[in-house]
Design a protein around this motif. Structure first.
Motif, mmCIF file in Angstrom:
data_model
loop_
_atom_site.group_PDB
_atom_site.id
_atom_site.type_symbol
_atom_site.label_atom_id
_atom_site.label_comp_id
_atom_site.label_asym_id
_atom_site.label_seq_id
_atom_site.Cartn_x
_atom_site.Cartn_y
_atom_site.Cartn_z
ATOM 1 N N MET A 302 4.598 -11.559 41.262
ATOM 2 C CA MET A 302 5.023 -10.161 41.312
ATOM 3 C C MET A 302 5.118 -9.658 42.743
ATOM 4 S SD MET A 302 2.721 -8.944 38.080
ATOM 5 C CE MET A 302 3.067 -7.201 38.267
ATOM 6 N N GLU A 303 4.244 -10.147 43.617
ATOM 7 C CA GLU A 303 4.296 -9.756 45.024
ATOM 8 C C GLU A 303 5.581 -10.225 45.694
ATOM 9 O OE1 GLU A 303 0.715 -11.388 46.600
ATOM 10 O OE2 GLU A 303 -0.542 -9.702 45.974
ATOM 11 N N LYS A 304 6.234 -11.233 45.117
ATOM 12 C CA LYS A 304 7.504 -11.727 45.639
ATOM 13 C C LYS A 304 8.692 -10.976 45.031
ATOM 14 C CE LYS A 304 5.467 -16.351 46.012
ATOM 15 N NZ LYS A 304 5.029 -16.186 47.391
ATOM 16 N N LYS A 305 8.408 -9.831 44.406
ATOM 17 C CA LYS A 305 9.449 -8.990 43.793
ATOM 18 C C LYS A 305 10.166 -9.724 42.655
ATOM 19 C CE LYS A 305 8.437 -6.014 46.981
ATOM 20 N NZ LYS A 305 7.548 -4.872 46.667
ATOM 21 N N THR A 306 9.443 -10.643 42.010
ATOM 22 C CA THR A 306 9.987 -11.378 40.874
ATOM 23 C C THR A 306 9.283 -10.907 39.607
ATOM 24 O OG1 THR A 306 10.413 -13.317 42.261
ATOM 25 C CG2 THR A 306 10.330 -13.672 39.877
ATOM 26 N N PRO A 307 10.022 -10.399 38.619
ATOM 27 C CA PRO A 307 9.389 -9.871 37.410
ATOM 28 C C PRO A 307 8.640 -10.952 36.628
ATOM 29 C CG PRO A 307 11.663 -9.143 37.571
ATOM 30 C CD PRO A 307 11.478 -10.205 38.597
ATOM 31 N N VAL A 308 7.541 -10.546 36.008
ATOM 32 C CA VAL A 308 6.770 -11.405 35.116
ATOM 33 C C VAL A 308 6.759 -10.752 33.745
ATOM 34 C CG1 VAL A 308 4.477 -12.306 34.563
ATOM 35 C CG2 VAL A 308 5.296 -12.367 36.933
ATOM 36 N N ARG A 309 7.148 -11.530 32.735
ATOM 37 C CA ARG A 309 7.106 -11.043 31.359
ATOM 38 C C ARG A 309 6.124 -11.898 30.552
ATOM 39 N NH1 ARG A 309 10.828 -7.753 29.146
ATOM 40 N NH2 ARG A 309 10.762 -8.873 27.143
ATOM 41 N N VAL A 310 5.407 -11.236 29.659
ATOM 42 C CA VAL A 310 4.456 -11.943 28.802
ATOM 43 C C VAL A 310 4.743 -11.613 27.339
ATOM 44 C CG1 VAL A 310 2.627 -12.035 30.537
ATOM 45 C CG2 VAL A 310 2.739 -10.093 28.962
ATOM 46 N N ARG A 311 4.314 -12.511 26.479
ATOM 47 C CA ARG A 311 4.388 -12.289 25.036
ATOM 48 C C ARG A 311 2.966 -12.379 24.494
ATOM 49 N NH1 ARG A 311 8.574 -15.680 23.277
ATOM 50 N NH2 ARG A 311 7.123 -17.446 23.268
ATOM 51 N N VAL A 312 2.565 -11.354 23.770
ATOM 52 C CA VAL A 312 1.171 -11.220 23.333
ATOM 53 C C VAL A 312 1.126 -11.021 21.825
ATOM 54 C CG1 VAL A 312 -0.871 -9.726 23.436
ATOM 55 C CG2 VAL A 312 0.351 -10.319 25.535
ATOM 56 N N SER A 313 0.168 -11.656 21.203
ATOM 57 C CA SER A 313 -0.074 -11.453 19.783
ATOM 58 C C SER A 313 -1.573 -11.353 19.546
ATOM 59 C CB SER A 313 0.495 -12.611 18.957
ATOM 60 O OG SER A 313 0.187 -12.456 17.595
ATOM 61 N N LEU A 314 -1.985 -10.351 18.787
ATOM 62 C CA LEU A 314 -3.394 -10.194 18.419
ATOM 63 C C LEU A 314 -3.476 -9.667 16.993
ATOM 64 C CD1 LEU A 314 -6.448 -10.077 18.868
ATOM 65 C CD2 LEU A 314 -6.141 -7.828 19.959
ATOM 66 N N LYS A 315 -4.113 -10.434 16.144
ATOM 67 C CA LYS A 315 -4.401 -9.998 14.786
ATOM 68 C C LYS A 315 -5.909 -9.812 14.677
ATOM 69 C CE LYS A 315 -3.894 -11.218 9.891
ATOM 70 N NZ LYS A 315 -3.445 -12.259 8.929
ATOM 71 N N ALA A 316 -6.334 -8.561 14.578
ATOM 72 C CA ALA A 316 -7.752 -8.246 14.493
ATOM 73 C C ALA A 316 -7.995 -7.371 13.271
ATOM 74 C CB ALA A 316 -8.224 -7.534 15.754
ATOM 75 N N GLN A 317 -9.016 -7.706 12.539
ATOM 76 C CA GLN A 317 -9.412 -6.915 11.369
ATOM 77 C C GLN A 317 -10.462 -5.911 11.807
ATOM 78 O OE1 GLN A 317 -10.781 -9.266 8.061
ATOM 79 N NE2 GLN A 317 -11.864 -7.553 7.127
ATOM 80 N N ALA A 318 -10.177 -4.630 11.639
ATOM 81 C CA ALA A 318 -11.097 -3.569 12.052
ATOM 82 C C ALA A 318 -11.235 -2.557 10.925
ATOM 83 C CB ALA A 318 -10.602 -2.883 13.320
ATOM 84 N N SER A 319 -12.455 -2.111 10.690
ATOM 85 C CA SER A 319 -12.676 -1.106 9.653
ATOM 86 C C SER A 319 -12.254 0.262 10.167
ATOM 87 C CB SER A 319 -14.148 -1.084 9.240
ATOM 88 O OG SER A 319 -14.975 -0.713 10.328
ATOM 89 N N ASP A 320 -11.880 1.132 9.240
ATOM 90 C CA ASP A 320 -11.491 2.489 9.610
ATOM 91 C C ASP A 320 -12.698 3.377 9.888
ATOM 92 O OD1 ASP A 320 -8.773 1.935 9.318
ATOM 93 O OD2 ASP A 320 -8.833 2.352 7.172
ATOM 94 N N ALA A 321 -13.828 3.055 9.266
ATOM 95 C CA ALA A 321 -15.033 3.880 9.403
ATOM 96 C C ALA A 321 -16.180 3.035 9.945
ATOM 97 C CB ALA A 321 -15.408 4.484 8.052
#
Length: 547
Positions: A302-321
């Protein structure tokens, strides 16, 4: 009428009697039997494999935690303990469980990134892709400075982060590794631990009074030296700031947050929590730690003015309460003093990057093994011996504090329960899988002669150091806070602080079997002696109420 010579002998005996009567008697025959059972018939690594390989990790209140807790309760029943149960407490907060995740760099080149999500991060609802933006926030542990830094950060970055993955730290080239990754205490180090601390006025009764160390390597010792009330205030301030930061990112519409892992070692990641675990607070945006090497690479691109793109996936089970958590409790009933209790324990919960083997599956496995040894030998003990395996330690000693409050007393008000008078003492294990080298007296000098006698048969195994010093950060503090004798053993560091602590390398392979076998023998012997001592363990003066 006594003669002059007999009178002198009588007076001498009277003078020596209190010291002689006060010395504990040591059943060396029983200690030998304990060693034989612990070394020749050990089950400690089997306990640990179940806790880590099969049921790890064990994040508090997660489905995995409760599955592990049910297994542990079943193992305690199998051993022959009585009154085995899961003792509910709470509410704790959201249940959270990471079920799948991945982080990939897709531009300018493809690379799978070694990353771990922080707990209580929100799911991505499928893979999402976007450009990264380097928006570093200076990290400081001083709450006042941290708040000032964040106020400036908010002003600088408002309106600039939408649709981006925020890289929250500056790139940093790791320094040359000069400290060993695996080590045992030297004689000189143990001698230094045994020394009484230098006495000085304790001028840090409040958070605002803290004088922060300039050397980052000293932070661990600094935190351990803090009174529990100050540490709690510091921890709460850090969580509150994380909540504010997460709300800012959510309001700004960031896709996720990427953090450089300063402790990463040969691909290891270290993951704790992204913010609050309470349902009243929003889940953090998808937040990941990435190894320093990979994070630094992206930042340099990024310091070389070159864009970096990432692909992210997260499946997390979380309770509402918010949900309750639980502690695992069981006991061996005592004989003629069965209403009096000796307790052992350690925290059962873990973080989620690894399998929670050294933190603290090891301590839990040892304490289960201690109970197995005592039952296998069918020893007669005057007092009841009870095990407590705690949840919520990693988030703030919640489980042991809840148990102590329900059974013994409230550390804030110092309103004591009847059971307070019946607990002789509590012994804790929670510093990795290193062998026991001694014990912290927690400023209870009256315990010194007892531990000197109890540990004497293990001097040839290195359990030699008894120090008046306190140690912090684990569940013995919950007992000490209400004036009950509570102790944590000194353990060899091994690679606990350098590699395994809260990391993806916290696995069974980093546990040292011989050390855990020795720890089981030491604690079983100590517990037997404490359960059969003529008197309950000596106590310090009751602390003052904190309210």
């Amino acid at each position: 009428m006594l003669t002059s010579g007999l009178r002198k002998q009588f007076l001498l005996l009277m003078f020596l009697a209190p010291a002689a009567w006060g010395q504990p008697k040591l059943d060396l025959g029983l200690v030998t039997r304990i060693k034989t059972e612990a070394y020749d018939h050990s089950k400690v690594m089997d306990h640990l494999s179940w806790l880590s390989d099969v049921y790890g990790p064990r994040l508090t209140a997660s489905p995995e935690f409760f599955q592990a807790a049910e297994w542990a309760a079943g193992r305690l029943r199998e051993i022959g303990l009585s009154n085995v149960h899961l003792e509910s407490w709470g509410p704790f907060g959201r249940s959270w469980s990471a079920q799948q995740w991945s982080v990939e760099m897709v531009e300018p080149r493809y690379a799978v990134l070694n990353a771990t999500p922080l707990a209580w991060s929100a799911s991505t609802n499928g893979p999402i892709a976007g450009e990264t933006i380097l928006a570093p926030l200076k990290r400081t542990f001083d709450p006042k400075k941290a708040r000032e830094e964040f106020a400036a950060y908010r002003k600088e970055w408002t309106g600039k982060l939408r649709g981006k993955f925020v890289m929250l730290r500056d790139p940093k080239i790791p320094g040359e590794q000069s400290k060993p990754q695996f080590r045992r205490y030297t004689d000189a180090e143990l001698a230094d631990i045994a020394k009484a601390p230098e006495h000085a006025a304790k001028n840090y009764a409040k958070l605002a009074d803290l004088k922060w160390p300039e050397d980052p390597d000293e932070l661990g010792k600094f935190f351990a030296s803090l009174p529990e009330s100050v540490f709690d205030e510091l921890f709460d301030a850090a969580i509150q700031l994380a909540i504010e930061r997460n709300r800012f990112f959510l309001d700004e519409g960031v896709l996720g947050v990427l953090m450089r892992d300063d402790r990463s070692h040969e691909g290891t990641t270290n993951a704790e929590q992204a913010g609050s675990h309470k349902s009243a607070d929003p889940l953090a945006p998808p937040t990941f730690v990435i190894t320093a090497e990979q994070y630094n690479r992206m930042a340099r691109v990024m310091e070389k003015k070159t864009p970096v793109r990432v692909r992210v996936s997260l499946k997390a089970q979380a309770s509402d309460a918010d949900v309750n958590s639980a502690n695992i409790v069981g006991e061996i009933p005592g004989g003629q003093k069965k209403d009096e209790v000796v307790m052992i324990g350690g925290h059962f919960d873990s973080w989620h990057a690894g399998t929670g083997a050294t933190d603290n599956g090891a301590g839990s496995a040892v304490m289960i093994e201690v109970m197995r040894i005592l039952k296998a030998l069918n020893v007669s003990m005057d007092r009841t011996v009870r095990i407590g395996l705690w949840s919520g330690e990693e988030e703030g000693l919640y489980g042991s504090e809840a148990y102590v409050k329900q059974h013994f007393g409230d550390s804030k008000t110092m309103k004591l329960m009847p059971e307070h008078a019946k607990l002789s003492g509590y012994f804790n294990l929670d510093n990795g899988s290193g062998k026991i080298r001694g014990v912290y007296l927690q400023e209870n000098d009256a315990m010194r002669p007892l531990f000197e006698t109890w540990l004497a048969p293990f001097r040839d195994e290195g359990a030699t150091t008894i120090t008046i010093k306190n140690t912090g950060g684990t569940d013995h503090l919950s007992f000490d806070a209400v004036g009950l004798p509570g102790f944590q053993f000194i353990q060899d560091p091994l690679d606990y602080g350098s590699i395994t602590h809260h990391s993806s390398m916290d696995t069974y392979d980093h546990a040292v079997a011989s050390d855990l076998m020795e720890a089981s023998a030491v604690i079983a012997a100590v517990v037997y002696q404490a359960a059969n001592s003529p008197e309950m363990l000596p106590r310090k003066e009751l602390p003052k109420a904190r309210e």
